[in-house]
Write an enzyme that holds these catalytic residues in place. Structure first.
Site, PDB file in Angstrom:
ATOM      1  N   GLU A  72       0.835  -1.210   0.000  1.00 53.61           N
ATOM      2  CA  GLU A  72       0.000   0.000   0.000  1.00 53.61           C
ATOM      3  C   GLU A  72       0.869   1.260   0.000  1.00 53.61           C
ATOM      4  O   GLU A  72       0.557   2.241  -0.682  1.00 53.61           O
ATOM      5  CB  GLU A  72      -0.936  -0.023   1.208  1.00 53.61           C
TER       6      GLU A  72
ATOM      7  N   GLU B 236      -4.654  -8.866   2.429  1.00 50.28           N
ATOM      8  CA  GLU B 236      -5.779  -8.591   3.316  1.00 50.28           C
ATOM      9  C   GLU B 236      -6.964  -9.535   3.106  1.00 50.28           C
ATOM     10  O   GLU B 236      -7.548 -10.051   4.069  1.00 50.28           O
ATOM     11  CB  GLU B 236      -6.218  -7.128   3.135  1.00 50.28           C
TER      12      GLU B 236
END
Length: 271
Positions: A125, A145
């Protein structure tokens, strides 16, 4: 390199002339994100934006690892550092600012990412929030995730499909699988794959090339891209013209032309 006082226990921030190097420095936890680290990152990006003589930042991780994602326990535990404690209270949404998710807090200058080892979950990210990306040949990227029934809160569900082809982005997001450096290069997610141990060296070389360009021009190019996302072309061009014409008329632009004619390096002043 000069160590800056805005450094925190898990984030080392150093400056060499026009370049700031930000090092996530929690090697015992593979540089997993903590509140100390996120405050350091948030302050680093604000410093890069606000300091006139800084032209580019380089983001990397200590001891051969970029970032293994969020350490939820460490992020929820108050820091022992008094300055970090104070900054947590002073910086609204410091975690989003540190993760480069807050668009209004993005540095006005480029960030070059230097990745060795793992850059997964929050590490990827962060990478997606940077502008140029150098990764070592054995680096591992990925957004894990979904595999853990979580959501990529750093913004990658939005940003990744805008940066690389949709099918590649969904492959990364929906499978939660590891992505090799060569795969990331073939997808257009990173700029260069380099031998292990060379990512920071090459990133600094790229940063030095950026510092040789006119800083007003570099910053204006970033602004034009960010401020026209999602706009129709005609409207986007109007915004771009409003950003670009002052650069064309700047002292730096005149210096660039003089330096070209005189066959010498340009000496840009950012005005």
């Amino acid at each position: 390199m000069e160590l800056l006082p805005i450094s925190t226990p898990h984030c080392r921030i150093e400056r060499d002339d026009h370049i700031v190097v930000v090092t996530m420095d929690r090697p015992e936890a593979k540089n997993a994100l903590s509140s100390d680290m996120l405050v350091g990152l948030a302050d680093a990006w604000a410093y890069v934006s606000d300091e006139p003589e800084v032209r580019v930042a380089v983001l990397t991780g200590a001891n051969g690892t970029f970032c293994a994602g969020a350490d939820l326990k460490a992020m929820g535990t108050p820091s022992n550092d008094p300055r970090v404690q104070r900054r947590v209270a002073e910086i609204p949404d410091y975690h989003w600012k540190g993760l480069l998710r807050d668009s209004e807090a993005l540095p006005a200058k480029p960030i070059v990412c230097a990745v060795e080892g793992y850059a997964v979950a929050g590490g990827t990210e962060l990478l997606v929030g940077t502008d140029l990306r150098v990764v070592s040949e054995s680096a591992t990227l990925g957004l894990f995730e979904a595999r853990r029934a979580l959501f990529p809160m750093g913004g990658s569900a939005i940003r990744l499909p805008r940066q690389i082809p949709y099918a590649f982005a969904m492959d990364i997001l929906l499978t939660g699988r590891p992505v090799t450096a060569q795969e990331a290069l073939s997808m257009g997610l990173v700029n260069r794959v380099v031998p292990d141990g060379q990512a920071l060296t090459v990133a600094l070389e790229i940063a030095a090339q950026i510092t040789e360009c006119g800083p007003l021009a570099v910053q204006a190019i970033l602004r034009a891209y960010r401020e026209t996302l999602g706009l129709p072309e005609a409207e986007a061009l109007k915004v771009s013209d409003g950003i670009g014409w002052p650069v064309i008329g700047s002292e730096d632009a005149k210096e660039g032309s003089r330096a070209f004619r005189e066959k010498r390096p340009a000496l840009y002043q950012g005005r």
